[in-house]
Design a protein around this motif. Structure first.
Motif, PDB file in Angstrom:
ATOM      1  N   VAL A  11       0.848  -1.183   0.000  1.00 53.27           N
ATOM      2  CA  VAL A  11       0.000   0.000   0.000  1.00 53.27           C
ATOM      3  C   VAL A  11       0.888   1.239   0.000  1.00 53.27           C
ATOM      4  CG1 VAL A  11      -1.746   1.274   1.306  1.00 53.27           C
ATOM      5  CG2 VAL A  11      -1.832  -1.217   1.199  1.00 53.27           C
ATOM      6  N   LYS A  12       0.639   2.144  -0.942  1.00 54.81           N
ATOM      7  CA  LYS A  12       1.456   3.357  -1.060  1.00 54.81           C
ATOM      8  C   LYS A  12       1.135   4.353   0.052  1.00 54.81           C
ATOM      9  CE  LYS A  12       2.450   7.242  -4.034  1.00 54.81           C
ATOM     10  NZ  LYS A  12       2.036   7.979  -5.207  1.00 54.81           N
ATOM     11  N   ASN A  13      -0.129   4.576   0.291  1.00 57.39           N
ATOM     12  CA  ASN A  13      -0.554   5.546   1.299  1.00 57.39           C
ATOM     13  C   ASN A  13      -1.714   4.974   2.111  1.00 57.39           C
ATOM     14  OD1 ASN A  13      -2.013   5.601  -1.127  1.00 57.39           O
ATOM     15  ND2 ASN A  13      -2.848   7.596  -0.730  1.00 57.39           N
ATOM     16  N   ALA A  14      -1.845   5.419   3.336  1.00 55.95           N
ATOM     17  CA  ALA A  14      -2.952   4.951   4.174  1.00 55.95           C
ATOM     18  C   ALA A  14      -4.278   5.331   3.523  1.00 55.95           C
ATOM     19  CB  ALA A  14      -2.853   5.557   5.561  1.00 55.95           C
ATOM     20  N   PRO A  15      -5.310   4.513   3.672  1.00 56.07           N
ATOM     21  CA  PRO A  15      -6.602   4.828   3.057  1.00 56.07           C
ATOM     22  C   PRO A  15      -7.157   6.176   3.527  1.00 56.07           C
ATOM     23  CG  PRO A  15      -6.592   2.580   3.870  1.00 56.07           C
ATOM     24  CD  PRO A  15      -5.341   3.224   4.368  1.00 56.07           C
ATOM     25  N   GLU A  16      -7.645   6.946   2.571  1.00 50.20           N
ATOM     26  CA  GLU A  16      -8.316   8.207   2.876  1.00 50.20           C
ATOM     27  C   GLU A  16      -9.813   7.934   2.866  1.00 50.20           C
ATOM     28  OE1 GLU A  16      -7.106  11.216   0.129  1.00 50.20           O
ATOM     29  OE2 GLU A  16      -4.985  10.777   0.427  1.00 50.20           O
ATOM     30  N   ILE A  17     -10.472   8.271   3.956  1.00 49.41           N
ATOM     31  CA  ILE A  17     -11.903   8.028   4.077  1.00 49.41           C
ATOM     32  C   ILE A  17     -12.671   9.303   3.745  1.00 49.41           C
ATOM     33  CG2 ILE A  17     -13.783   7.442   5.686  1.00 49.41           C
ATOM     34  CD1 ILE A  17     -12.098   5.084   5.006  1.00 49.41           C
ATOM     35  N   SER A  18     -13.675   9.161   2.893  1.00 46.92           N
ATOM     36  CA  SER A  18     -14.612  10.246   2.614  1.00 46.92           C
ATOM     37  C   SER A  18     -16.007   9.623   2.618  1.00 46.92           C
ATOM     38  CB  SER A  18     -14.298  10.902   1.270  1.00 46.92           C
ATOM     39  OG  SER A  18     -14.361   9.953   0.231  1.00 46.92           O
ATOM     40  N   TYR A  19     -16.999  10.450   2.500  1.00 45.23           N
ATOM     41  CA  TYR A  19     -18.377   9.957   2.538  1.00 45.23           C
ATOM     42  C   TYR A  19     -19.142  10.457   1.324  1.00 45.23           C
ATOM     43  CZ  TYR A  19     -17.412   8.375   7.224  1.00 45.23           C
ATOM     44  OH  TYR A  19     -16.863   7.715   8.300  1.00 45.23           O
ATOM     45  N   LEU A  22     -24.829  10.202   0.099  1.00 46.02           N
ATOM     46  CA  LEU A  22     -25.799   9.375   0.826  1.00 46.02           C
ATOM     47  C   LEU A  22     -25.275   8.932   2.191  1.00 46.02           C
ATOM     48  CD1 LEU A  22     -27.012   7.112  -2.115  1.00 46.02           C
ATOM     49  CD2 LEU A  22     -28.156   9.112  -1.150  1.00 46.02           C
ATOM     50  N   GLY A  23     -24.036   9.338   2.523  1.00 40.36           N
ATOM     51  CA  GLY A  23     -23.461   8.990   3.814  1.00 40.36           C
ATOM     52  C   GLY A  23     -22.687   7.685   3.833  1.00 40.36           C
ATOM     53  N   GLU A  24     -22.477   7.079   2.669  1.00 38.63           N
ATOM     54  CA  GLU A  24     -21.741   5.808   2.603  1.00 38.63           C
ATOM     55  C   GLU A  24     -20.236   6.083   2.634  1.00 38.63           C
ATOM     56  OE1 GLU A  24     -21.994   1.708   0.101  1.00 38.63           O
ATOM     57  OE2 GLU A  24     -22.305   3.546  -1.016  1.00 38.63           O
ATOM     58  N   PRO A  25     -19.485   5.367   3.487  1.00 38.41           N
ATOM     59  CA  PRO A  25     -18.036   5.584   3.547  1.00 38.41           C
ATOM     60  C   PRO A  25     -17.330   5.077   2.288  1.00 38.41           C
ATOM     61  CG  PRO A  25     -18.664   3.801   5.003  1.00 38.41           C
ATOM     62  CD  PRO A  25     -19.930   4.371   4.458  1.00 38.41           C
ATOM     63  N   ILE A  26     -16.292   5.809   1.873  1.00 38.44           N
ATOM     64  CA  ILE A  26     -15.478   5.449   0.713  1.00 38.44           C
ATOM     65  C   ILE A  26     -14.019   5.552   1.126  1.00 38.44           C
ATOM     66  CG2 ILE A  26     -14.853   6.039  -1.661  1.00 38.44           C
ATOM     67  CD1 ILE A  26     -17.618   7.457  -1.826  1.00 38.44           C
ATOM     68  N   ALA A  27     -13.252   4.476   0.918  1.00 45.30           N
ATOM     69  CA  ALA A  27     -11.810   4.473   1.199  1.00 45.30           C
ATOM     70  C   ALA A  27     -11.074   4.448  -0.136  1.00 45.30           C
ATOM     71  CB  ALA A  27     -11.423   3.263   2.032  1.00 45.30           C
ATOM     72  N   GLU A  28     -10.036   5.279  -0.242  1.00 43.42           N
ATOM     73  CA  GLU A  28      -9.257   5.352  -1.472  1.00 43.42           C
ATOM     74  C   GLU A  28      -7.777   5.243  -1.137  1.00 43.42           C
ATOM     75  OE1 GLU A  28      -8.494   8.466  -5.138  1.00 43.42           O
ATOM     76  OE2 GLU A  28     -10.118   8.850  -3.731  1.00 43.42           O
ATOM     77  N   LEU A  57     -14.527   0.865   5.872  1.00 42.07           N
ATOM     78  CA  LEU A  57     -14.254   1.069   7.300  1.00 42.07           C
ATOM     79  C   LEU A  57     -13.227   0.069   7.820  1.00 42.07           C
ATOM     80  CD1 LEU A  57     -17.891   1.761   8.537  1.00 42.07           C
ATOM     81  CD2 LEU A  57     -16.084   3.419   8.041  1.00 42.07           C
ATOM     82  N   ILE A  58     -13.300  -1.168   7.347  1.00 37.62           N
ATOM     83  CA  ILE A  58     -12.331  -2.192   7.759  1.00 37.62           C
ATOM     84  C   ILE A  58     -10.942  -1.813   7.248  1.00 37.62           C
ATOM     85  CG2 ILE A  58     -11.644  -4.603   7.424  1.00 37.62           C
ATOM     86  CD1 ILE A  58     -14.680  -5.266   7.443  1.00 37.62           C
ATOM     87  N   ALA A  59     -10.852  -1.376   6.002  1.00 37.56           N
ATOM     88  CA  ALA A  59      -9.555  -0.968   5.441  1.00 37.56           C
ATOM     89  C   ALA A  59      -8.978   0.210   6.215  1.00 37.56           C
ATOM     90  CB  ALA A  59      -9.712  -0.605   3.970  1.00 37.56           C
ATOM     91  N   ALA A  60      -9.815   1.156   6.590  1.00 36.96           N
ATOM     92  CA  ALA A  60      -9.340   2.323   7.334  1.00 36.96           C
ATOM     93  C   ALA A  60      -8.737   1.902   8.684  1.00 36.96           C
ATOM     94  CB  ALA A  60     -10.469   3.307   7.541  1.00 36.96           C
ATOM     95  N   ASP A  61      -9.304   0.872   9.303  1.00 38.21           N
ATOM     96  CA  ASP A  61      -8.817   0.409  10.602  1.00 38.21           C
ATOM     97  C   ASP A  61      -7.560  -0.463  10.518  1.00 38.21           C
ATOM     98  OD1 ASP A  61     -10.844   1.727  11.942  1.00 38.21           O
ATOM     99  OD2 ASP A  61     -12.136  -0.049  12.053  1.00 38.21           O
ATOM    100  N   HIS A  62      -7.422  -1.230   9.430  1.00 35.49           N
ATOM    101  CA  HIS A  62      -6.387  -2.257   9.387  1.00 35.49           C
ATOM    102  C   HIS A  62      -5.286  -2.054   8.352  1.00 35.49           C
ATOM    103  CE1 HIS A  62      -8.562  -4.653  12.299  1.00 35.49           C
ATOM    104  NE2 HIS A  62      -9.664  -4.468  11.588  1.00 35.49           N
ATOM    105  N   VAL A  63      -5.534  -1.285   7.315  1.00 35.92           N
ATOM    106  CA  VAL A  63      -4.541  -1.110   6.244  1.00 35.92           C
ATOM    107  C   VAL A  63      -3.715   0.137   6.530  1.00 35.92           C
ATOM    108  CG1 VAL A  63      -4.224  -0.707   3.776  1.00 35.92           C
ATOM    109  CG2 VAL A  63      -6.002  -2.273   4.560  1.00 35.92           C
ATOM    110  N   LYS A  64      -2.412  -0.013   6.510  1.00 32.45           N
ATOM    111  CA  LYS A  64      -1.478   1.092   6.752  1.00 32.45           C
ATOM    112  C   LYS A  64      -0.532   1.190   5.564  1.00 32.45           C
ATOM    113  CE  LYS A  64      -3.147   1.446  10.892  1.00 32.45           C
ATOM    114  NZ  LYS A  64      -4.469   1.971  10.873  1.00 32.45           N
ATOM    115  N   ALA A  65       0.133   2.317   5.408  1.00 29.25           N
ATOM    116  CA  ALA A  65       1.123   2.489   4.342  1.00 29.25           C
ATOM    117  C   ALA A  65       2.212   1.426   4.505  1.00 29.25           C
ATOM    118  CB  ALA A  65       1.710   3.883   4.388  1.00 29.25           C
TER     119      ALA A  65
END
Length: 70
Positions: A11-19, A22-28, A57-65
């Motif tokens: 992984v190049k960079n930690a996931p960036e979370i946006s919404y 409709l309020g659905e989380p998106i990780a990029e 949400l799972i990726a945001a918690d567990h995936v790191k650079a």
């Protein structure tokens, strides 16, 4: 018929979370994979990844650079 591909890399960079609106989380984030070049060095290929919903949400918690994913 569905085509599929498995990408294993770091992984190049930690996931960036946006919404979404409709309020659905998106990780990029991006995954980098090395492949050999004709001259003996390595070339890094970039694969952009977008996850939505609970996967984001799972990726945001567990995936790191630097994490190995695939």
């Amino acid at each position: 018929m569905v085509n599929s591909m498995v990408v294993v890399g770091r992984v190049k960079n930690a996931p960036e979370i946006s919404y979404s609106h409709l309020g659905e989380p998106i990780a990029e984030f991006e995954i980098l994979c090395d492949r050999p070049a004709p001259n003996g060095s390595k070339i890094a290929d970039r694969f952009p990844v977008w996850l939505t919903g609970k996967s984001a949400l799972i990726a945001a918690d567990h995936v790191k650079a630097g994490s190995l994913v695939g």
